[in-house]
Enzyme design. Structure first.
Site, mmCIF file in Angstrom:
data_model
loop_
_atom_site.group_PDB
_atom_site.id
_atom_site.type_symbol
_atom_site.label_atom_id
_atom_site.label_comp_id
_atom_site.label_asym_id
_atom_site.label_seq_id
_atom_site.Cartn_x
_atom_site.Cartn_y
_atom_site.Cartn_z
ATOM 1 N N LYS A 6 0.811 -1.221 0.000
ATOM 2 C CA LYS A 6 0.000 0.000 0.000
ATOM 3 C C LYS A 6 0.845 1.272 0.000
ATOM 4 C CE LYS A 6 -4.075 -2.000 2.267
ATOM 5 N NZ LYS A 6 -5.019 -1.860 3.382
ATOM 6 N N ASP A 42 -10.025 2.323 3.005
ATOM 7 C CA ASP A 42 -10.156 1.598 4.272
ATOM 8 C C ASP A 42 -10.971 2.406 5.285
ATOM 9 O OD1 ASP A 42 -8.710 -0.617 3.421
ATOM 10 O OD2 ASP A 42 -6.800 0.191 4.122
#
Length: 226
Positions: A6, A42
């Site tokens: 990420k 997220d």
């Protein structure tokens, strides 16, 4: 994009939105006007899951939410960003390494502070929301420390307990909260809801997270059944 890529995805992007920049990681990538764009969904998945499974969690009662976040890793950054976006009045971060929690608290604007894990129960009566962002309690990982389980008994009756772990679906933390009669939110919904914005960007259709979808995924989880 998932762990451990990420942060690299953010570095390689031509354009990153505010969420990815603030969180310091990207999990969704798409091309737009010939440029590689990234975001982090997220935080969206976390908030949408809370809204779905524990409506009103952020309004006790209309004074806003005071949250205790366990863990100070990448997942905690997304959770804290989401809490602040929703207007949380205070966030406390409990972590084994207090210096790491202090660094995380300093990365955001607002009423944030760091606590050692063992001292987290000291202010339990003032927390409206408890969120575990660590791997404690996950299959194959260390158990949740007793001090965090014990503070469940000291939370106010309206408190919500959330664990972003979803293997097992009911972690020891959530089990203790249910036995106390508190509302609980497992981590599966966060996984499902975080995929919604990315799917919409790729295919032009915004999917719905339904009870049927949730049950289909639960049926595929190791050791779980509907």
């Amino acid at each position: 994009v998932t762990l451990p890529h990420k942060e690299d995805a953010l570095k390689l992007a031509d354009k990153a939105d505010t969420a990815a920049t603030v969180i310091g990681a990207a999990n969704t990538v798409w091309m737009e006007d010939g440029k590689l764009n990234v975001t982090n969904t997220d935080w969206f998945g976390f908030i949408a899951n809370l809204d779905d499974r524990a409506p009103g969690w952020d309004r006790p009662e209309q004074g806003g939410c005071s949250a205790l976040v366990v863990g100070a890793g990448g997942a905690a950054r997304g959770v804290i960003h989401g809490l602040l976006e929703r207007g949380a009045k205070s966030v406390r971060i409990a972590n084994r390494t207090v210096a790491k929690a202090e660094t995380l608290a300093g990365a955001f604007n607002g009423d944030l502070a760091a606590l050692p894990l063992e001292a987290a129960s000291a202010g339990a009566e003032g927390f409206d929301l408890l969120v575990n962002t660590s791997s404690m309690g996950m299959h194959g990982q260390p158990p949740m420390i007793g001090e965090i389980i014990d503070l469940i008994a000291r939370l106010p009756d309206h408190a919500v307990v959330c664990d972003i772990v979803y293997t097992p679906l009911e972690t020891p933390l959530l089990k203790a909260a249910k036995e106390r009669g508190l509302r609980t939110v497992d981590g599966l919904g966060m996984l499902l809801h975080q995929a919604v914005p990315g799917f919409e960007k790729w295919f032009g259709v915004r999917p719905q997270v339904t009870a049927e979808l949730r049950e289909l995924v639960i049926a595929d989880l190791p050791g779980e059944s509907s």
